[in-house]
Design an enzyme around this catalytic site. Structure first.
Site, PDB file in Angstrom:
ATOM      1  N   HIS A   3      52.687  34.876  17.578  1.00  0.00           N
ATOM      2  CA  HIS A   3      53.387  35.894  16.440  1.00  0.00           C
ATOM      3  C   HIS A   3      54.320  35.241  15.567  1.00  0.00           C
ATOM      4  O   HIS A   3      55.098  34.406  15.996  1.00  0.00           O
ATOM      5  CB  HIS A   3      54.206  36.864  17.403  1.00  0.00           C
ATOM      6  N   HIS A  80      60.067  35.777   7.291  1.00  0.00           N
ATOM      7  CA  HIS A  80      60.605  36.786   8.432  1.00  0.00           C
ATOM      8  C   HIS A  80      61.936  36.755   8.205  1.00  0.00           C
ATOM      9  O   HIS A  80      62.863  35.830   8.605  1.00  0.00           O
ATOM     10  CB  HIS A  80      60.113  36.211   9.750  1.00  0.00           C
TER      11      HIS A  80
END
Length: 284
Positions: A3, A80
């Protein structure tokens, strides 16, 4: 699967992503010495490089792709909350080099997010993917059994989270659904995954994400915590859940399992061993 594959190389000096809230941007601008280290602690989901992840057995890479605001160049990065130090093109070349030395391995690239990408930048990214991987790309009209992929020399399936671009290019596959629980507690995450299983698996690729997700309240209650501490605390329970799963086409079967910090607690080994439930060893 891993992930948020590329968070091992987030840039400590990067600005906050254009997708983040105005509050986060404001706080980071006003109190960078306090806020930025907190962002880094809760944004980093992996410590192994992409090559090390492939060597460990990961075959699904979660690429969140972005273009920096006010950047006049065509350079694309991963993101992110903040951007990475490396460009997308460099990492695609790393994946190619690994595939060339592992000719029977197949990897899925999930290209997602697309923060700040214009139509022109989408065309640039897709052109880079085609130029770098060429015949290694598996077209979406191929039923991707290993036998078929080996026969044609295909080693890469590219899932692209933009339907408008997918229809234009046979080398791109539709977005792969990702079961994201958005939970801070392990038990709640497992309950969510079990609920999704009861609803029935999609007919094609899909990902069960065993990654926990922090929120502002959790961060405030755990001022000395981090996503890594949160993840490692949950792994023993999630390990039990993984071992109970069955791969395959039936309603409650699973397909890809993706997690954070995939180098810890035999995660990859446990997922790969699920295949023995399909292909039982022959007893002569």
């Amino acid at each position: 699967g891993s992930h948020d594959t590329m968070t091992y190389c987030l840039d400590k000096n990067s600005g906050v992503s254009g997708n983040e809230s105005k509050v986060v941007k404001f706080l980071n601008k006003c109190l960078p010495c306090i806020v930025h280290p907190i962002i880094m602690k809760w944004s980093t989901t992996q410590v192994l490089t992409v090559t090390e992840q492939l060597e460990a057995g990961v075959r699904y890479l979660d690429f969140r792709i972005a273009h920096k605001a006010n950047d006049p160049s065509m350079n694309l990065y991963f993101v992110h909350m903040v951007y990475t130090t490396v460009t997308v093109q460099d990492i695609l070349c790393n994946v190619l080099r690994w595939l060339e030395t592992h000719p029977q391995e197949v990897v899925i690239l999930a290209c997602r997010n697309f923060d700040g990408l214009t139509k022109k930048l989408h065309h640039h990214l897709i052109a880079c993917i085609k130029e770098i991987f060429q015949c290694k790309l598996c077209p979406r009209n191929v039923v991707p059994t290993l036998r078929t992929l080996w026969q044609h020399g295909h080693q890469l399936i590219v899932s692209y989270e933009d339907d408008r671009e997918v229809v234009k290019h046979c080398e791109l596959w539709p977005a792969i659904p990702y079961w994201w629980g958005n939970k801070t507690a392990t038990r709640a995450l497992i309950q969510y995954l079990e609920q999704m299983k009861r609803m029935g698996r999609p007919e094609e690729f899909f990902v069960a994400g065993i990654n926990l997700t922090e929120n502002l309240r959790y961060i405030l209650v755990h001022p000395f915590g981090s996503l890594k501490k949160m993840t490692l605390r949950s792994l023993p329970c999630l390990k039990i859940w993984i071992k109970q799963q069955y791969p395959g086409p039936k309603k409650e079967c699973i397909n890809i399992i993706a997690g954070d910090f995939i180098g810890n607690d035999d995660f990859v080994k446990d997922v790969i061993e699920l295949n023995t439930k399909i292909n039982s060893p022959l007893h002569c």
